[in-house]
Design a protein around this motif. Structure first.
Motif, short mmCIF file in Angstrom:
data_model
loop_
_atom_site.label_atom_id
_atom_site.label_comp_id
_atom_site.label_asym_id
_atom_site.label_seq_id
_atom_site.Cartn_x
_atom_site.Cartn_y
_atom_site.Cartn_z
N GLU A 35 0.84 -1.19 0.00
CA GLU A 35 0.00 0.00 0.00
C GLU A 35 0.87 1.24 0.00
O GLU A 35 2.08 1.18 0.24
N ASP A 36 0.25 2.38 -0.26
CA ASP A 36 0.99 3.64 -0.36
C ASP A 36 1.77 3.97 0.91
O ASP A 36 2.90 4.45 0.83
N LYS A 37 1.19 3.72 2.08
CA LYS A 37 1.88 4.07 3.32
C LYS A 37 3.17 3.26 3.47
O LYS A 37 4.17 3.77 3.95
N GLU A 38 3.16 2.01 3.02
CA GLU A 38 4.37 1.19 3.08
C GLU A 38 5.41 1.72 2.09
O GLU A 38 6.59 1.85 2.42
N SER A 39 4.96 2.03 0.90
CA SER A 39 5.86 2.57 -0.12
C SER A 39 6.50 3.87 0.35
O SER A 39 7.71 4.08 0.20
N ASP A 43 10.72 4.64 1.49
CA ASP A 43 11.58 5.72 1.00
C ASP A 43 12.59 6.16 2.05
O ASP A 43 13.60 6.78 1.73
N MET A 44 12.34 5.83 3.31
CA MET A 44 13.24 6.21 4.40
C MET A 44 14.27 5.13 4.71
O MET A 44 15.17 5.34 5.51
N ALA A 45 14.12 3.97 4.09
CA ALA A 45 15.02 2.84 4.35
C ALA A 45 16.29 2.96 3.53
O ALA A 45 16.37 3.70 2.56
N VAL A 48 17.06 0.33 -0.68
CA VAL A 48 15.75 -0.14 -1.15
C VAL A 48 15.91 -0.70 -2.56
O VAL A 48 16.58 -0.10 -3.40
N ARG A 49 15.30 -1.84 -2.79
CA ARG A 49 15.35 -2.53 -4.08
C ARG A 49 13.92 -2.84 -4.53
O ARG A 49 12.97 -2.66 -3.77
N SER A 50 13.81 -3.35 -5.73
CA SER A 50 12.47 -3.66 -6.25
C SER A 50 11.75 -4.72 -5.41
O SER A 50 10.53 -4.73 -5.34
N GLU A 51 12.50 -5.57 -4.75
CA GLU A 51 11.89 -6.64 -3.94
C GLU A 51 11.78 -6.25 -2.45
O GLU A 51 11.49 -7.09 -1.60
N SER A 52 12.02 -4.98 -2.12
CA SER A 52 11.94 -4.51 -0.74
C SER A 52 10.50 -4.48 -0.25
O SER A 52 9.58 -4.11 -0.99
N ARG A 53 10.34 -4.87 1.00
CA ARG A 53 9.06 -4.76 1.71
C ARG A 53 9.34 -4.46 3.16
O ARG A 53 10.45 -4.64 3.64
#
Length: 94
Positions: A35-39, A43-45, A48-53
């Protein structure tokens, strides 16, 4: 947490930090959609990669699926910052 993974969780799972940053190596289709809040929080991590969660937001929706996760180094570091007794035990083994 159920499997004993050493993953940071500073905010307690409410998507207010990025200490549970991880990489989904296999089985991402079995997880909830990002969801948007996770995305926004990702951004603060770091690294970050395409497979980041975020672990706290990645809900297993297909219970019989196998998901392979790599915990980011920032998350491992956060875990040991949050659990100094675990850090001492780890360091004593070195």
């Amino acid at each position: 947490h159920k499997v004993g993974a050493k993953m940071g969780s500073s905010c307690g799972g409410v998507c207010a930090c990025s200490t549970c940053h991880c990489y989904i190596r296999r089985g991402s289709e079995a997880l909830s959609e990002q969801e948007d809040k996770e995305s926004d929080r990702l951004d603060m991590a770091f690294d970050v990669r395409s497979e980041s969660r975020l672990g706290c937001q990645s809900i297993l929706e297909k219970g019989d699926a196998q998901v392979v996760v790599e915990i980011s180094q920032e998350s491992v570091n956060a875990f040991y910052d949050e659990h100094p007794e675990e850090r001492r035990a780890r360091d004593a083994k070195k």
